[in-house]
Design a protein around this motif. Structure first.
Motif, PDB file in Angstrom:
ATOM      1  N   GLN A 138      34.493  41.910  40.373  1.00 20.58           N
ATOM      2  CA  GLN A 138      34.188  40.548  39.934  1.00 20.58           C
ATOM      3  C   GLN A 138      34.116  39.598  41.121  1.00 20.58           C
ATOM      4  O   GLN A 138      33.278  38.697  41.168  1.00 20.58           O
ATOM      5  CB  GLN A 138      35.275  40.078  38.949  1.00 20.58           C
ATOM      6  CG  GLN A 138      34.967  38.762  38.246  1.00 20.58           C
ATOM      7  CD  GLN A 138      33.899  38.907  37.178  1.00 20.58           C
ATOM      8  OE1 GLN A 138      33.640  40.014  36.720  1.00 20.58           O
ATOM      9  NE2 GLN A 138      33.290  37.817  36.788  1.00 20.58           N
ATOM     10  N   ILE A 139      35.006  39.809  42.109  1.00 20.93           N
ATOM     11  CA  ILE A 139      35.055  38.920  43.266  1.00 20.93           C
ATOM     12  C   ILE A 139      33.859  39.134  44.194  1.00 20.93           C
ATOM     13  O   ILE A 139      33.218  38.174  44.633  1.00 20.93           O
ATOM     14  CB  ILE A 139      36.367  39.144  44.046  1.00 20.93           C
ATOM     15  CG1 ILE A 139      37.568  38.655  43.236  1.00 20.93           C
ATOM     16  CG2 ILE A 139      36.328  38.426  45.390  1.00 20.93           C
ATOM     17  CD1 ILE A 139      38.900  38.967  43.868  1.00 20.93           C
ATOM     18  N   GLY A 140      33.571  40.392  44.505  1.00 24.02           N
ATOM     19  CA  GLY A 140      32.624  40.644  45.585  1.00 24.02           C
ATOM     20  C   GLY A 140      31.233  41.078  45.192  1.00 24.02           C
ATOM     21  O   GLY A 140      30.310  40.986  46.007  1.00 24.02           O
ATOM     22  N   ILE A 141      31.024  41.554  43.966  1.00 23.47           N
ATOM     23  CA  ILE A 141      29.729  42.129  43.615  1.00 23.47           C
ATOM     24  C   ILE A 141      29.061  41.420  42.445  1.00 23.47           C
ATOM     25  O   ILE A 141      27.850  41.175  42.468  1.00 23.47           O
ATOM     26  CB  ILE A 141      29.889  43.637  43.293  1.00 23.47           C
ATOM     27  CG1 ILE A 141      30.432  44.382  44.513  1.00 23.47           C
ATOM     28  CG2 ILE A 141      28.564  44.243  42.846  1.00 23.47           C
ATOM     29  CD1 ILE A 141      30.703  45.850  44.274  1.00 23.47           C
ATOM     30  N   ALA A 142      29.835  41.071  41.416  1.00 17.51           N
ATOM     31  CA  ALA A 142      29.252  40.555  40.173  1.00 17.51           C
ATOM     32  C   ALA A 142      28.376  39.336  40.395  1.00 17.51           C
ATOM     33  O   ALA A 142      27.337  39.177  39.736  1.00 17.51           O
ATOM     34  CB  ALA A 142      30.363  40.233  39.168  1.00 17.51           C
ATOM     35  N   SER A 143      28.767  38.462  41.326  1.00 15.10           N
ATOM     36  CA  SER A 143      28.001  37.229  41.547  1.00 15.10           C
ATOM     37  C   SER A 143      26.684  37.480  42.260  1.00 15.10           C
ATOM     38  O   SER A 143      25.837  36.578  42.334  1.00 15.10           O
ATOM     39  CB  SER A 143      28.842  36.233  42.359  1.00 15.10           C
ATOM     40  OG  SER A 143      29.185  36.772  43.621  1.00 15.10           O
ATOM     41  N   ALA A 171      37.275  29.142  36.475  1.00 15.90           N
ATOM     42  CA  ALA A 171      37.710  29.873  35.291  1.00 15.90           C
ATOM     43  C   ALA A 171      38.783  30.884  35.622  1.00 15.90           C
ATOM     44  O   ALA A 171      39.656  31.175  34.800  1.00 15.90           O
ATOM     45  CB  ALA A 171      36.516  30.566  34.626  1.00 15.90           C
ATOM     46  N   ASP A 172      38.747  31.446  36.836  1.00 19.79           N
ATOM     47  CA  ASP A 172      39.775  32.394  37.268  1.00 19.79           C
ATOM     48  C   ASP A 172      39.860  32.382  38.780  1.00 19.79           C
ATOM     49  O   ASP A 172      39.008  31.818  39.476  1.00 19.79           O
ATOM     50  CB  ASP A 172      39.495  33.810  36.745  1.00 19.79           C
ATOM     51  CG  ASP A 172      38.160  34.351  37.245  1.00 19.79           C
ATOM     52  OD1 ASP A 172      38.022  34.570  38.460  1.00 19.79           O
ATOM     53  OD2 ASP A 172      37.255  34.556  36.412  1.00 19.79           O
ATOM     54  N   GLY A 173      40.910  33.024  39.299  1.00 16.56           N
ATOM     55  CA  GLY A 173      41.138  33.023  40.738  1.00 16.56           C
ATOM     56  C   GLY A 173      40.104  33.804  41.522  1.00 16.56           C
ATOM     57  O   GLY A 173      39.893  33.531  42.713  1.00 16.56           O
ATOM     58  N   GLY A 174      39.452  34.777  40.882  1.00 14.39           N
ATOM     59  CA  GLY A 174      38.432  35.531  41.579  1.00 14.39           C
ATOM     60  C   GLY A 174      37.246  34.660  41.978  1.00 14.39           C
ATOM     61  O   GLY A 174      36.767  34.713  43.112  1.00 14.39           O
ATOM     62  N   ILE A 175      36.805  33.846  41.034  1.00 22.99           N
ATOM     63  CA  ILE A 175      35.707  32.920  41.323  1.00 22.99           C
ATOM     64  C   ILE A 175      36.117  31.919  42.395  1.00 22.99           C
ATOM     65  O   ILE A 175      35.365  31.631  43.319  1.00 22.99           O
ATOM     66  CB  ILE A 175      35.275  32.193  40.032  1.00 22.99           C
ATOM     67  CG1 ILE A 175      34.720  33.190  39.016  1.00 22.99           C
ATOM     68  CG2 ILE A 175      34.243  31.106  40.348  1.00 22.99           C
ATOM     69  CD1 ILE A 175      34.420  32.584  37.667  1.00 22.99           C
ATOM     70  N   ALA A 176      37.347  31.387  42.269  1.00 23.35           N
ATOM     71  CA  ALA A 176      37.840  30.401  43.233  1.00 23.35           C
ATOM     72  C   ALA A 176      37.911  30.988  44.636  1.00 23.35           C
ATOM     73  O   ALA A 176      37.505  30.352  45.617  1.00 23.35           O
ATOM     74  CB  ALA A 176      39.211  29.893  42.802  1.00 23.35           C
ATOM     75  N   PHE A 177      38.437  32.203  44.738  1.00 27.29           N
ATOM     76  CA  PHE A 177      38.569  32.824  46.055  1.00 27.29           C
ATOM     77  C   PHE A 177      37.198  33.080  46.675  1.00 27.29           C
ATOM     78  O   PHE A 177      36.998  32.929  47.888  1.00 27.29           O
ATOM     79  CB  PHE A 177      39.348  34.127  45.936  1.00 27.29           C
ATOM     80  CG  PHE A 177      40.194  34.430  47.143  1.00 27.29           C
ATOM     81  CD1 PHE A 177      39.972  33.811  48.359  1.00 27.29           C
ATOM     82  CD2 PHE A 177      41.223  35.355  47.064  1.00 27.29           C
ATOM     83  CE1 PHE A 177      40.745  34.086  49.465  1.00 27.29           C
ATOM     84  CE2 PHE A 177      42.013  35.639  48.161  1.00 27.29           C
ATOM     85  CZ  PHE A 177      41.763  35.004  49.369  1.00 27.29           C
ATOM     86  N   SER A 178      36.242  33.493  45.860  1.00 25.06           N
ATOM     87  CA  SER A 178      34.894  33.720  46.361  1.00 25.06           C
ATOM     88  C   SER A 178      34.284  32.426  46.891  1.00 25.06           C
ATOM     89  O   SER A 178      33.644  32.404  47.952  1.00 25.06           O
ATOM     90  CB  SER A 178      34.022  34.305  45.251  1.00 25.06           C
ATOM     91  OG  SER A 178      32.714  34.558  45.702  1.00 25.06           O
TER      92      SER A 178
END
Length: 456
Positions: free
Chosen positions: A110-115, A267-274
């Motif tokens: 979710q962090i590195g590929i989905a976007s 929405a979640d920390g993964g998006i924020a960290f990215s």
């Protein structure tokens, strides 16, 4: 029985192993998100988070050391063999193929590929990514004695280098000022308690009870033989790893709070960290973050698969360790492809149920020498914790369950009669009452036994 004296290097290796096993998917994204939620109250919320995210796991390792338990089943056995078996299976399933282990693959994806892929392509890419991820996990966890070399010596240094790079940029070129960041409504008054509950999401207190098996195996492999020496080594090593983890948590929470100066609440920390990584280093930053997330989640996946297989093989020895490992990695691969959002949604009620039981078990185990490990103290405390734990699980369940009429009626009674119910801590007072009843019963029986002995 001779015991080899361990050097500082051995403690560092074991501590590094524990750090790699503890610090995984949730440990990377939940602190960032907590910082955004808490804003200017990031330090207060961080204090609550550290209690359940670092102190409680440390106490879990100490509990196993104090009781000389080989794992979660031994620790819970004073409550009853059936309860210990059920609690062990639920914990293993939660940390294994149901929730935690699948999350170790879906989070870095979710962090590195989905976007970077379309919504239509995402399922195929997740399938390929998770297949490779859990194939590596199975290979690394195929031999329990190899876990120290796999995690402690190889993956952790790479992860720490990448994390240090992110931290260096964040501290030298902060995105904003945390003190001026607006907290969300929930964190304006109850930042500490909400941070405390957010720490459940790391699952580290449960992991500490399960990882005790891997810790004991690794320490014995280094030449430790005596139970007291093993317990002392485990406690010292866990303190080292948990201290490092606490510093990283506070840094991540602070970074999350400062990011509100440039980004909206994610929405979640993964998006924020990215977003944060992209702000510092552009696309290369996102690549670094993806590598970092994959490494840290892979270390945790290996630890979870190993501990899951060790625990269930010890309890059900007719099924081999290799078979349990295949089941863990295979089922985790299948569930990972359901998606991160669904995994988190269904894991929350299980955590709200298991965590109160784990907290009370850890406290009872550490204090057990004071009441001679009397099962009556364990059973009263656990019995009165069990009902509110079930209610907490229902309250946090997905809407298809939580919004049903019978659940709403139960929750209305919960809010009326149990203190701190709306804060998710309705188990605290019943647990304390159970503890007092159990201790009183223990003291009365001890007094009657002593009086009888004196009369005779």
């Amino acid at each position: 029985m001779q015991t080899q004296r361990l050097s500082i290097k051995h403690y560092i290796i074991i501590g590094s192993m524990l750090f790699g096993m503890f610090f995984g998917a949730g440990n990377l994204i939940f602190p960032i998100h907590l910082g955004q939620l808490a804003g200017a109250h990031w330090l207060t919320a961080g204090g609550g988070f550290l209690l359940t995210g670092t102190l409680l796991p440390l106490l879990g390792i100490i509990a196993i050391s104090v009781t000389h338990s080989s794992g979660i089943y031994d620790l819970a056995r004073p409550i009853g063999q059936r309860y210990a078996t059920g609690f062990m299976i639920l914990t293993c399933a939660t940390l294994g193929p149901l929730f935690a282990t699948p999350r170790t693959a879906t989070t870095p994806f979710q962090i590195g590929i989905a976007s970077h892929v379309s919504a239509g392509q995402a399922p195929l890419f997740l399938l390929i990514y998770s297949l490779i991820f859990f194939s590596v996990t199975y290979w690394a966890a195929r031999k329990p004695t190899g876990i120290v070399d796999t995690i402690g010596k190889l993956l952790n240094p790479l992860f720490l280098i990448l994390l240090a790079l992110i931290f260096g940029l964040a501290f030298t070129h902060p995105l904003g000022t945390a003190a001026t960041a607006n907290p969300t409504v929930a964190y304006q008054q109850d930042a500490f308690l909400n941070g405390f509950l957010q720490g459940y999401n790391t699952m580290d207190a449960l992991a500490a009870l399960l990882f005790g098996i891997a810790v004991v195996t690794a320490i014995r492999g280094m030449g430790q033989r005596q139970p007291a020496a093993i317990a002392k080594t485990a406690a010292k090593s866990s303190l080292l790893s948990i201290s490092l983890e606490a510093l990283i948590y506070l840094g991540l929470i602070w970074i999350g709070a400062t990011s509100l100066s440039q980004f909206k609440l994610s929405a979640d920390g993964g998006i924020a960290f990215s977003q944060i990584a992209n702000a510092f280093m552009g696309v290369p930053g996102e690549i670094i973050l993806a590598i970092m997330a994959t490494l840290t989640c892979l270390t945790t996946a290996v630890g979870l698969a190993t501990s899951f297989s060790e625990a269930l093989h010890a309890k059900f020895p007719t099924v081999s360790y290799r078979t349990w490992n295949r089941l863990s990695c295979g089922a985790s691969f299948l569930i990972a492809n359901i998606g991160l959002d669904q995994i988190i949604a269904w894991s929350t009620p299980m955590l709200m149920f298991l965590y109160p039981l784990a907290i009370t078990l850890i406290i009872l185990a550490i204090g057990s020498p004071l009441f001679h490990n009397d099962p009556i103290v364990y059973r009263w405390t656990t019995a009165l914790t069990l009902i509110p734990a079930v209610l907490d699980a229902l309250r946090s369940a997905p809407a298809v369950i939580a919004n049903t009429d019978w659940v709403q009626r139960l929750l209305a009674l919960d809010d009326t009669y149990l203190p701190f119910a709306k804060l998710g801590l309705d188990w605290a007072v019943p647990a304390l009452v159970g503890l007092l009843i159990g201790l009183s019963w223990h003291l009365v029986r001890a007094f009657m036994g002593a009086r009888t002995y004196n009369v005779n």
